[in-house]
Design a protein around this motif. Structure first.
Motif, PDB file in Angstrom:
ATOM      1  N   ASP A   1      50.407   9.336 -44.997  1.00 10.58           N
ATOM      2  CA  ASP A   1      50.709   9.709 -43.610  1.00 10.58           C
ATOM      3  C   ASP A   1      52.123   9.254 -43.269  1.00 10.58           C
ATOM      4  O   ASP A   1      52.376   8.070 -43.030  1.00 10.58           O
ATOM      5  N   ILE A   2      53.045  10.211 -43.243  1.00  9.54           N
ATOM      6  CA  ILE A   2      54.452   9.885 -43.052  1.00  9.54           C
ATOM      7  C   ILE A   2      54.711   9.276 -41.678  1.00  9.54           C
ATOM      8  O   ILE A   2      55.658   8.519 -41.484  1.00  9.54           O
ATOM      9  N   ARG A   3      53.858   9.589 -40.711  1.00  7.60           N
ATOM     10  CA  ARG A   3      54.019   9.030 -39.362  1.00  7.60           C
ATOM     11  C   ARG A   3      53.796   7.517 -39.385  1.00  7.60           C
ATOM     12  O   ARG A   3      54.559   6.751 -38.788  1.00  7.60           O
ATOM     13  N   ILE A   4      52.736   7.094 -40.080  1.00  2.17           N
ATOM     14  CA  ILE A   4      52.443   5.662 -40.166  1.00  2.17           C
ATOM     15  C   ILE A   4      53.494   4.953 -40.999  1.00  2.17           C
ATOM     16  O   ILE A   4      53.936   3.841 -40.676  1.00  2.17           O
ATOM     17  N   GLN A   5      53.927   5.598 -42.078  1.00  2.00           N
ATOM     18  CA  GLN A   5      54.978   5.012 -42.905  1.00  2.00           C
ATOM     19  C   GLN A   5      56.256   4.807 -42.093  1.00  2.00           C
ATOM     20  O   GLN A   5      56.931   3.780 -42.228  1.00  2.00           O
TER      21      GLN A   5
ATOM     22  N   LEU B   1      55.258   8.402 -33.148  1.00  2.00           N
ATOM     23  CA  LEU B   1      54.299   9.450 -33.490  1.00  2.00           C
ATOM     24  C   LEU B   1      54.637  10.757 -32.787  1.00  2.00           C
ATOM     25  O   LEU B   1      54.599  11.839 -33.388  1.00  2.00           O
ATOM     26  N   PHE B   2      54.976  10.653 -31.503  1.00  2.00           N
ATOM     27  CA  PHE B   2      55.285  11.853 -30.721  1.00  2.00           C
ATOM     28  C   PHE B   2      56.533  12.551 -31.248  1.00  2.00           C
ATOM     29  O   PHE B   2      56.574  13.780 -31.353  1.00  2.00           O
TER      30      PHE B   2
ATOM     31  N   ARG C   1      49.785  15.994 -31.200  1.00  3.08           N
ATOM     32  CA  ARG C   1      48.807  15.964 -32.283  1.00  3.08           C
ATOM     33  C   ARG C   1      48.954  14.677 -33.082  1.00  3.08           C
ATOM     34  O   ARG C   1      47.948  14.037 -33.451  1.00  3.08           O
ATOM     35  N   GLY C   2      50.179  14.303 -33.342  1.00  3.78           N
ATOM     36  CA  GLY C   2      50.407  13.062 -34.074  1.00  3.78           C
ATOM     37  C   GLY C   2      49.910  11.847 -33.312  1.00  3.78           C
ATOM     38  O   GLY C   2      49.339  10.917 -33.899  1.00  3.78           O
ATOM     39  N   VAL C   3      50.124  11.846 -31.992  1.00  3.02           N
ATOM     40  CA  VAL C   3      49.654  10.724 -31.169  1.00  3.02           C
ATOM     41  C   VAL C   3      48.140  10.619 -31.249  1.00  3.02           C
ATOM     42  O   VAL C   3      47.570   9.519 -31.405  1.00  3.02           O
ATOM     43  N   LYS C   4      47.444  11.756 -31.144  1.00  2.55           N
ATOM     44  CA  LYS C   4      45.981  11.733 -31.168  1.00  2.55           C
ATOM     45  C   LYS C   4      45.442  11.289 -32.524  1.00  2.55           C
ATOM     46  O   LYS C   4      44.494  10.502 -32.601  1.00  2.55           O
ATOM     47  N   GLU C   5      46.050  11.786 -33.600  1.00  2.00           N
ATOM     48  CA  GLU C   5      45.498  11.526 -34.928  1.00  2.00           C
ATOM     49  C   GLU C   5      45.797  10.130 -35.448  1.00  2.00           C
ATOM     50  O   GLU C   5      45.000   9.563 -36.202  1.00  2.00           O
ATOM     51  N   ALA C   6      46.940   9.570 -35.076  1.00  2.00           N
ATOM     52  CA  ALA C   6      47.333   8.263 -35.641  1.00  2.00           C
ATOM     53  C   ALA C   6      47.419   7.169 -34.592  1.00  2.00           C
ATOM     54  O   ALA C   6      47.965   6.092 -34.856  1.00  2.00           O
TER      55      ALA C   6
ATOM     56  N   GLY D   1      48.464   1.743 -32.231  1.00  2.00           N
ATOM     57  CA  GLY D   1      48.017   0.715 -31.300  1.00  2.00           C
ATOM     58  C   GLY D   1      47.947  -0.658 -31.946  1.00  2.00           C
ATOM     59  O   GLY D   1      48.370  -1.659 -31.351  1.00  2.00           O
ATOM     60  N   VAL D   2      47.433  -0.710 -33.154  1.00  2.00           N
ATOM     61  CA  VAL D   2      47.330  -2.001 -33.857  1.00  2.00           C
ATOM     62  C   VAL D   2      48.722  -2.588 -34.099  1.00  2.00           C
ATOM     63  O   VAL D   2      48.966  -3.773 -33.841  1.00  2.00           O
ATOM     64  N   VAL D   3      49.657  -1.750 -34.566  1.00  6.13           N
ATOM     65  CA  VAL D   3      51.007  -2.237 -34.855  1.00  6.13           C
ATOM     66  C   VAL D   3      51.712  -2.656 -33.571  1.00  6.13           C
ATOM     67  O   VAL D   3      52.266  -3.761 -33.461  1.00  6.13           O
ATOM     68  N   GLY D   4      51.715  -1.781 -32.568  1.00  6.99           N
ATOM     69  CA  GLY D   4      52.456  -2.055 -31.336  1.00  6.99           C
ATOM     70  C   GLY D   4      51.909  -3.230 -30.557  1.00  6.99           C
ATOM     71  O   GLY D   4      52.661  -4.113 -30.116  1.00  6.99           O
TER      72      GLY D   4
END
Length: 550
Positions: free
Chosen positions: A115-119, A216-217, A223-228, A233-236
């Protein structure tokens, strides 16, 4: 020798008119950059010319002193700022030339399950925050932008992500120098300076927690916000809580180090039990190859891929713990035409001396770390699987210096602009006029830090400019001075992403030289939104949230 005293009513005896005219260099810069779409170095040159003309004909500064001010700022732009950025990008190029960076990318693939967004969150926000804690001066933007670009993110999005990620950590960057500067210039005690750090962490708490969601946005919309969102939330939230705890109950100088390590640890633990969904569809939308279901990575290859950043952490940690180790050679001299001749509004000479820690500055430390990494990579090549020739570090350094030439000129011109405005009194005139608003000043006090950082590219410089002004204004309106100093620093946090210096660094890192205006358009809305949030929180802390102020 003739002296020059800064006045805030230099033009027609009017503070308002003086402040209005003083804004013209900044207006000129942004008109050139956004309206005419000139290149950043051209925009900087025009703005500098406007500032020099105002200094000479508006503030009655001598031609020699005005030019000397510009040269003083330009040299600071070269050493250490350009030096830091060149060595930071060179450091990254060493990892690419060795072939180890591909292993690092695969390592992040393993952690984020493709997941490139999380990376991107882990690289730009967590790892970037750690680099900000250790180096600052643009190194986090330069390094993380190249890393995210290598993941397959488009250049403009990569630049936008790293600039927005480089917000909350800025206040405590370079081992808390912005906070220390605010306390020293503001005349606060050691205990009061620690209180300032705690207040900053409260002001930027929401922004720190929210930045991963913005990443994410930017990368994948709603879509990215909803899926990841769970991972973001955990990181921030873990970062924001750790930052607040460290700033209030531990050494504020290590706030970023603690917050970044905690958030990375929480992310690692969380991703062991939660997996992102629809990764294949995400990668297809972003034009990336399908997720690798298996990898030939070994423990030793992962370690060697992470080694450069362990070396950076160790070198900077040593330099912080034992300053004499790298700080034995320092250059410091009085600046011609300015030493003892530029007087602040209170009649006291301003400190215009130039100093440079030859081996102990972040750029030289990155160079030392890069040399160590290069030597290790040359000898430990796993039977020829990885190749780094002895000539590669030198060749890559030349390539980076050539790529950086226009960005370096932009940074030098922008710092020349900042110092011309500072020493002639233009910046102070703007600040004092804003501070004359009375009680409502508390609502707008972060704007000073925002302006100062946007102009200079440094939250530390913004605090050096406006700390005394913030304390004076606070005493006049009956507000805790520590809160106003924290407000100035927090305003600078959200102003850094639009500074010409940061824009030039990001543009160079993602190979968008000359397109700084596109990056500015992408981030300016976020900067304005974050500034509004900071202003409202500070205002509430003078009223309904007063219990948060010591």
């Amino acid at each position: 020798m003739n002296t020059f005293q800064i006045t805030t009513d230099a033009i027609a005896g009017s503070p308002a008119l003086t402040a209005l005219v003083s804004i013209l260099p900044l207006v000129a810069f942004f008109i050139m950059l956004l309206g005419i779409k000139a290149r950043a170095h051209t925009s900087g040159a025009v703005a500098l010319l406007v500032a020099l003309l105002i200094a000479i004909f508006g503030f009655d500064m001598s031609f020699g002193m005005a030019v000397s001010s510009a040269v003083r700022g330009g040299l600071f732009g070269l050493l250490p700022i350009v030096w830091v950025i060149v060595t930071a990008i060179w450091f990254y190029e060493i990892t690419v030339a060795s072939g180890r960076f591909e292993d690092l990318r695969k390592t992040f693939d393993l952690l984020g399950d493709g997941d490139i967004r999380i990376q991107a969150i882990l690289i730009a926000f967590c790892f970037g925050g750690l680099l900000e804690a250790l180096a600052g001066f643009g190194a986090p933007v330069a390094i993380t932008a190249t890393m995210i670009l290598a993941l397959g993110v488009k250049p403009l999005k990569a630049a936008t992500v790293v600039l927005i990620a480089n917000t909350a950590p800025v206040a405590f960057g370079a081992v808390g120098i912005p906070v220390t500067t605010a306390g020293e210039v503001g005349g606060r005690t050691v205990e009061q300076t620690a209180d300032i750090a705690g207040l900053i962490s409260s002001i930027v708490f929401l922004i720190a927690a929210a930045v991963p969601f913005f990443i994410l946005f930017i990368l994948d919309g709603w879509r990215g916000v909803k899926e990841a969102a769970p991972a973001a939330g955990v990181v921030g939230i873990s970062f924001a809580i750790a930052q607040w705890l460290a700033a209030n109950f531990f050494a504020y100088q290590l706030t970023n180090v603690i917050a970044c390590i905690v958030s990375l640890g929480c992310a690692f633990a969380f991703l062991r039990v939660w997996k992102p969904k629809n990764v294949d569809a995400l990668r297809e939308r972003m034009g990336l190859p399908a997720q690798e279901t298996s990898t030939d990575l070994t423990g030793s290859r992962i370690w060697m891929a992470l080694l450069p950043y362990a070396v950076v952490t160790a070198v900077f940690g040593l330099a912080t713990a034992v300053p004499a180790l790298f700080g034995f050679l320092k250059v410091k001299f009085a600046w011609p035409l300015l030493d003892g001749t530029v007087l602040a509004t209170d009649g006291k000479p301003m400190d215009t001396a130039f100093s440079f820690n030859v081996f102990g500055n972040p750029g030289s430390l990155l160079l030392i770390a890069g040399i160590i990494v290069a030597v290790i990579y040359m000898f430990f090549n796993e039977n020829g699987r990885y190749t780094l020739k002895a000539s590669d570090p030198v060749t890559k350094f030349g390539d980076v210096a050539n790529r950086m030439k226009w960005s370096a000129l932009t940074i030098i011109l922008v710092l020349a602009l900042a110092y011309t405005m500072n020493y002639s009194g233009q910046t102070i005139a703007i600040g004092e006029f804003v501070a004359s608003a009375g009680g409502i000043f508390a609502l707008f006090s972060p704007v000073l830090g925002w302006i100062g950082t946007a102009v200079t590219g440094s939250d530390t410089s913004a605090n050096a400019l406006f700390a005394n002004l913030q304390v004076t204004a606070a005493n006049n309106i009956g507000v805790n001075p520590d809160l106003m100093l924290a407000s100035n620093t927090a305003g600078g946090v959200v102003g850094k992403m639009i500074s010409p210096q940061s824009l030039a660094i990001a543009a160079t890192a993602v190979q968008m030289e000359g397109q700084e205006s596109k990056i500015l358009k992408a981030v300016v809305g976020y900067s304005a939104l974050f500034l509004v949030v900071v202003c409202v929180i500070v205002f509430l802390m003078t009223n309904a949230l007063g219990f948060l102020v010591p």
